[in-house]
Write a protein that holds these residues in place. Structure first.
Motif, PDB file in Angstrom:
ATOM      1  N   PHE A   1       0.817  -1.209   0.000  1.00 24.24           N
ATOM      2  CA  PHE A   1       0.000   0.000   0.000  1.00 24.24           C
ATOM      3  C   PHE A   1       0.856   1.268   0.000  1.00 24.24           C
ATOM      4  O   PHE A   1       1.900   1.326   0.661  1.00 24.24           O
ATOM      5  CB  PHE A   1      -0.929   0.004   1.220  1.00 24.24           C
ATOM      6  CG  PHE A   1      -1.897  -1.158   1.233  1.00 24.24           C
ATOM      7  CD1 PHE A   1      -3.087  -1.099   0.536  1.00 24.24           C
ATOM      8  CD2 PHE A   1      -1.594  -2.316   1.933  1.00 24.24           C
ATOM      9  CE1 PHE A   1      -3.977  -2.168   0.537  1.00 24.24           C
ATOM     10  CE2 PHE A   1      -2.474  -3.399   1.948  1.00 24.24           C
ATOM     11  CZ  PHE A   1      -3.667  -3.317   1.241  1.00 24.24           C
ATOM     12  N   ASP A   2       0.385   2.266  -0.722  1.00 22.81           N
ATOM     13  CA  ASP A   2       1.016   3.582  -0.736  1.00 22.81           C
ATOM     14  C   ASP A   2       0.171   4.554   0.086  1.00 22.81           C
ATOM     15  O   ASP A   2      -1.009   4.321   0.331  1.00 22.81           O
ATOM     16  CB  ASP A   2       1.123   4.107  -2.174  1.00 22.81           C
ATOM     17  CG  ASP A   2       1.973   3.190  -3.052  1.00 22.81           C
ATOM     18  OD1 ASP A   2       3.022   2.735  -2.571  1.00 22.81           O
ATOM     19  OD2 ASP A   2       1.575   2.936  -4.204  1.00 22.81           O
ATOM     20  N   GLU A   3       0.827   5.654   0.486  1.00 16.09           N
ATOM     21  CA  GLU A   3       0.130   6.733   1.216  1.00 16.09           C
ATOM     22  C   GLU A   3      -0.596   6.204   2.464  1.00 16.09           C
ATOM     23  O   GLU A   3      -1.717   6.623   2.780  1.00 16.09           O
ATOM     24  CB  GLU A   3      -0.853   7.458   0.291  1.00 16.09           C
ATOM     25  CG  GLU A   3      -0.187   8.103  -0.916  1.00 16.09           C
ATOM     26  CD  GLU A   3      -1.168   8.806  -1.824  1.00 16.09           C
ATOM     27  OE1 GLU A   3      -2.163   9.382  -1.314  1.00 16.09           O
ATOM     28  OE2 GLU A   3      -0.959   8.784  -3.049  1.00 16.09           O
ATOM     29  N   TRP A   4       0.042   5.282   3.161  1.00 16.57           N
ATOM     30  CA  TRP A   4      -0.553   4.694   4.376  1.00 16.57           C
ATOM     31  C   TRP A   4      -0.721   5.756   5.455  1.00 16.57           C
ATOM     32  O   TRP A   4       0.238   6.419   5.850  1.00 16.57           O
ATOM     33  CB  TRP A   4       0.321   3.549   4.872  1.00 16.57           C
ATOM     34  CG  TRP A   4       0.032   3.032   6.246  1.00 16.57           C
ATOM     35  CD1 TRP A   4       0.855   3.110   7.335  1.00 16.57           C
ATOM     36  CD2 TRP A   4      -1.147   2.340   6.683  1.00 16.57           C
ATOM     37  NE1 TRP A   4       0.276   2.509   8.416  1.00 16.57           N
ATOM     38  CE2 TRP A   4      -0.965   2.028   8.051  1.00 16.57           C
ATOM     39  CE3 TRP A   4      -2.337   1.973   6.064  1.00 16.57           C
ATOM     40  CZ2 TRP A   4      -1.918   1.357   8.798  1.00 16.57           C
ATOM     41  CZ3 TRP A   4      -3.294   1.297   6.808  1.00 16.57           C
ATOM     42  CH2 TRP A   4      -3.086   0.996   8.149  1.00 16.57           C
ATOM     43  N   THR A   5      -1.945   5.922   5.939  1.00 16.76           N
ATOM     44  CA  THR A   5      -2.256   6.882   7.004  1.00 16.76           C
ATOM     45  C   THR A   5      -2.961   6.139   8.124  1.00 16.76           C
ATOM     46  O   THR A   5      -4.163   5.863   8.047  1.00 16.76           O
ATOM     47  CB  THR A   5      -3.170   8.015   6.488  1.00 16.76           C
ATOM     48  OG1 THR A   5      -2.558   8.634   5.354  1.00 16.76           O
ATOM     49  CG2 THR A   5      -3.410   9.054   7.569  1.00 16.76           C
TER      50      THR A   5
END
Length: 318
Positions: free
Chosen positions: A79-83
């Motif tokens: 996953f990208d941009e994990w927040t």
């Protein structure tokens, strides 16, 4: 160094001997490449033979392997941009459950999963992946948020079961699990799940009442652990091998029974031997399952409910 399971003892001896030869070559400059290569071939054949004939109990051991990729590994690898998002807005943040917003390829999703931890400190911090009520209530909050904003939900299952401690029961463990399961059924957005290790009891079902459910090839999914089942039925936890057979907890059995929708192949020797390959395989399965779910709103809810009602009717007919 690789951690070997009990049934892998013959393999450990071959691979250990090959490594000893390589260490000797490094120290003394001797040429043992041919002998080491022959042992490698023998080890690979041994590994293939072992993993082609795993018993249900052996699969349970592989599913619990300490070096198997955990939810945090999949989050970091897929996953990208994990927040990350924390807390149930009621009692506390349960570290056995991770959750947050992310991107899977070009698709924004909500990710929720059990996390067991990878060493002594993190295993204690994560409570060995056994969620408390606040963990399920956090998951409920995040699923509802995803529903509000039209985001698909991805869940990663890896738990021995919900935490059975006194405090968890006092705070409504069974109610929280039931509410989480109910929330899964009520979502108007796609929900896809993968059992990446252990899927234990209602603690797993609370995240896996999904439109599509996949299991890694050597993962397990059952109403109770083999040891717990053996303790109840035979008053002897050592009968876990017989219990594992009776529970039909393997991905292969559950695919035949219609409980899961697909099996994700693992690298030879299990996900812990080629972690990157296993993570990539799960990523491909998640994308494929999300592509398959093209309904939204009431139509999707009806489809999901029908799936699980039909599963129960099949069981009664059998």
């Amino acid at each position: 160094m690789t951690t070997y399971l009990d049934f892998e003892k013959p393999l450990s001896e071959i691979e250990g001997k090959a490594e000893e030869l390589r260490a000797l070559a490094r120290e003394q400059g001797t040429d043992v490449g041919k002998e080491a290569a022959q042992l490698d071939v023998k080890a690979k054949a041994q590994l293939k033979q072992l993993y082609e004939n795993l018993t249900p109990w052996q699969k349970a051991q592989v599913a619990r392997h300490a070096e198997r990729p955990h939810a945090t590994d999949y989050v970091e690898g897929l996953f990208d941009e994990w927040t990350p998002l924390a807390g149930d807005r009621n009692f506390a943040d349960d570290h056995a459950v991770l959750g947050g917003l992310a991107r899977l390829g070009d698709r924004a999703v909500m990710v929720i999963g059990h996390e067991k931890g990878h060493d002594t400190r993190t295993r204690i911090e994560r409570n060995f992946g056994m969620a408390r009520p606040e963990g399920y209530r956090k998951a409920i909050r995040l699923m509802r948020m995803a529903d509000r904003f039209g985001l698909p939900v991805v869940t990663l299952i890896d738990t021995p079961g919900a935490y059975p401690g006194k405090g968890a029961e006092e705070r409504g463990q069974s109610e929280a699990i039931a509410r989480s399961t109910q929330t899964c059924l009520s979502l108007g957005v796609p929900l896809v799940s993968v059992v990446i290790g252990e899927g234990g009891s209602g603690g797993a079902v609370a995240f896996a009442t999904a439109d599509r459910v996949a299991m890694l090839e050597h993962s397990i999914y059952s109403v109770i652990s083999p040891e717990g089942c053996a303790s109840i039925l035979w008053k002897d936890a050592e009968k876990m091998r017989e219990a594992a057979e009776a529970l039909r907890l393997t991905a292969q059995d559950l695919r035949k029974l219609g409980v899961i929708d697909r099996i994700v192949p693992e690298p030879l020797g299990g996900a812990h031997r080629a972690r990157r390959d296993a993570i990539d395989a799960v990523g491909a399965a998640l994308k494929a399952m999300l592509d398959e779910v093209d309904q939204r709103g009431d139509a999707l809810r009806a489809q999901r409910r029908a799936k699980f009602l039909e599963m129960g009717s099949k069981g009664l007919a059998a």
